[in-house]
Motif scaffolding. Structure first.
Motif, PDB file in Angstrom:
ATOM      1  N   GLY A   1       2.850   8.174  -3.473  1.00 25.86           N
ATOM      2  CA  GLY A   1       1.722   8.806  -3.363  1.00 25.86           C
ATOM      3  C   GLY A   1       0.611   8.840  -2.796  1.00 25.86           C
ATOM      4  N   TRP A   2      -0.674   9.623  -2.188  1.00 20.53           N
ATOM      5  CA  TRP A   2      -1.241   9.649  -1.211  1.00 20.53           C
ATOM      6  C   TRP A   2      -2.414   9.189  -1.588  1.00 20.53           C
ATOM      7  CZ3 TRP A   2       2.640  12.232  -2.659  1.00 20.53           C
ATOM      8  CH2 TRP A   2       3.830  12.646  -1.633  1.00 20.53           C
ATOM      9  N   ALA A   3      -3.467   8.187  -1.059  1.00 20.25           N
ATOM     10  CA  ALA A   3      -4.961   8.221  -1.160  1.00 20.25           C
ATOM     11  C   ALA A   3      -5.834   8.728  -0.148  1.00 20.25           C
ATOM     12  CB  ALA A   3      -4.539   6.965  -1.194  1.00 20.25           C
ATOM     13  N   VAL A   4      -6.639   9.591   0.055  1.00 17.39           N
ATOM     14  CA  VAL A   4      -7.746   9.909   0.817  1.00 17.39           C
ATOM     15  C   VAL A   4      -8.734   9.421   0.955  1.00 17.39           C
ATOM     16  CG1 VAL A   4      -6.148  12.550   1.013  1.00 17.39           C
ATOM     17  CG2 VAL A   4      -8.311  12.012  -0.415  1.00 17.39           C
ATOM     18  N   GLY A   5      -9.875   9.471   2.421  1.00 15.03           N
ATOM     19  CA  GLY A   5     -10.704   8.840   2.137  1.00 15.03           C
ATOM     20  C   GLY A   5     -11.729   9.346   3.622  1.00 15.03           C
TER      21      GLY A   5
ATOM     22  N   TYR B   1      -0.049   6.473   2.559  1.00 15.05           N
ATOM     23  CA  TYR B   1       1.282   7.067   1.436  1.00 15.05           C
ATOM     24  C   TYR B   1       1.960   6.458   1.013  1.00 15.05           C
ATOM     25  CZ  TYR B   1       6.361   8.807   0.713  1.00 15.05           C
ATOM     26  OH  TYR B   1       7.382   8.901   1.139  1.00 15.05           O
ATOM     27  N   THR B   2       2.356   5.796   0.308  1.00 14.28           N
ATOM     28  CA  THR B   2       3.469   5.407  -0.430  1.00 14.28           C
ATOM     29  C   THR B   2       4.497   5.596  -1.316  1.00 14.28           C
ATOM     30  OG1 THR B   2       3.760   3.175  -1.962  1.00 14.28           O
ATOM     31  CG2 THR B   2       2.772   5.066  -1.936  1.00 14.28           C
ATOM     32  N   ASN B   3       6.239   4.908  -0.903  1.00 14.94           N
ATOM     33  CA  ASN B   3       7.041   5.052  -2.231  1.00 14.94           C
ATOM     34  C   ASN B   3       7.741   4.373  -2.414  1.00 14.94           C
ATOM     35  OD1 ASN B   3       8.386   3.590   0.688  1.00 14.94           O
ATOM     36  ND2 ASN B   3       9.255   5.981   1.614  1.00 14.94           N
TER      37      ASN B   3
END
Length: 400
Positions: A42-46, A53-55
């Motif tokens: 998944g990804w998070a933006v801001g 990013y995480t795997n």
């Protein structure tokens, strides 16, 4: 009460809970959007172009180069490789390799874009301030202005099919399209609240979250029913994993969940009083939310050990039928060695409503019969969990 299973059994209660746990994002910038393609990636933006990013399910979050310093509001992935994010100054960035590289696209606008959705790798729409919309039919190579018919800020857009889409925004604006976004028809929401987010788990069945703790159910045909949270804090995002099971997140770290379509809401512990901006579930058992000061929380299911003996070499596979069911189910499970098992009916929050303790089972195929009508369960989706030692198998069942 008559016997639920065909064999003599005893019951115990297993303490099970779903709790939100802290994950270290590694940043302090406010995170405004989150998207997972599965339970690990998944990804998070801001703000300031932050892109994390995480795997490995969020155990570790690392930076990806967004190639922008503009605030990013939303992120959407078509698949594990192709994704888009949008934000201030008309910014839209794209990756075709899972975020290893991000490219800034030419959008032809400087309007702050707040939400983005793609029907497939080619066709997408982005919405933002002042009712502005832009669309692409070539994967973002070029973007063209679209007409929303409103001048209010548009906060969220989602399509449930190639033709049917919804979006919401300021002053209770809620719009529907049945022609892939070419034209949009306003729906009467009977509110002037800012509608922050919407989520449809199926065509014609969705929820809208907004200011003052207000959440509304909509049938997609112009009928809105209030299913408000017991709090006046603004709800900033909503995500449902079925027609009735969902979560809303909002100001002051509030997280509420419902299993009956908003008739009742349960406050969950978020471990923060900071604003939460976005929530996403890639499946019906795993979810993340993000917010101010780089906050990331993951919904984690935990069980208290009920005292079964360990047998690490035992392997189990299970299935239930008929499925869906109106009550009676047949649990068929196969074991590679004789042993004792424990059986539970588990709801989507991890609460185990029934346990069968120390059921003797033989090597090979075993059978149990369960009448869900006798368990005082609400209609909905459940898991039948069977465990012996450290070996566990789940079978999903829809109780109608």
């Amino acid at each position: 009460m008559k016997k639920i299973f065909t064999t003599i059994i005893s019951f115990i209660t297993l303490s099970a809970a779903a709790q939100w746990v802290n994950q270290n994002s590694g940043v302090t910038q406010e995170l405004k959007g989150v998207f997972f393609v599965d339970q690990t990636t998944g990804w998070a933006v801001g703000n300031q172009g932050t892109l994390r990013y995480t795997n490995n399910g969020g155990t570790n979050w690392t930076s990806q180069v967004s190639n922008t310093t503009w605030n990013l509001w939303d992120i959407f992935f078509v698949n594990s490789q192709v994704g888009f994010a949008c934000g201030a100054n008309g910014t839209i960035i794209k990756t075709i390799n899972g975020g290893t590289n991000w490219t800034t696209l030419t959008t032809g606008t400087t309007t702050e874009m707040l939400s983005i959705f793609f029907l497939d790798a080619m066709n997408g729409i982005c919405v933002g301030r002042g009712g502005n919309m832009i669309g692409t039919i070539n994967g973002g190579t070029s973007w063209n202005p679209l007409t929303s018919g409103v001048t209010e800020d548009l906060y969220h857009i989602q399509f449930v099919s190639a033709s049917e889409g919804y979006m919401c925004g300021v002053n209770g604006v809620f719009l529907k399209s049945v022609n892939a976004g070419i034209t949009w028809t306003p729906q009467t929401t009977s509110t002037t609240d800012t509608l922050q987010a919407l989520h449809f788990s199926a065509s014609g069945n969705g929820y809208v979250a907004g200011q003052g703790g207000h959440v509304r159910f909509t049938d997609g045909a112009g009928t809105f029913t209030s299913v408000n949270t017991p709090n006046n804090k603004s709800m900033n995002d909503v995500h449902f994993v079925s027609n009735t099971r969902g979560w809303v997140v909002g100001d002051s770290g509030k997280i509420y969940t419902t299993s009956n379509g908003g008739t009742n809401w349960t406050l969950q512990t978020s471990l923060t009083t900071q604003r939460l901006n976005a929530v996403h579930f890639p499946n019906d058992t795993t979810g993340w939310c993000v917010g101010k000061n780089g906050i990331i929380r993951k919904l984690q299911f935990t069980n208290v050990n009920p005292g079964w003996s360990e047998n690490n070499s035992l392997k189990i596979s299970a299935r239930v039928f008929p499925n869906p069911t109106t009550g009676t189910i047949h649990l068929s499970y196969t074991m590679n060695a004789a042993g004792t098992v424990m059986v539970a009916v588990v709801d989507l929050l991890g609460k185990e409503t029934l346990i069968v303790k120390d059921q003797k089972s033989v090597s090979g195929q075993n059978h149990l019969y369960l009448d869900l009508n006798e368990l005082n369960l609400k209609k909905g989706a459940y898991f039948v969990k069977i465990r012996s030692g450290s070996s566990v198998s789940y079978a999903k069942v829809l109780y109608q």
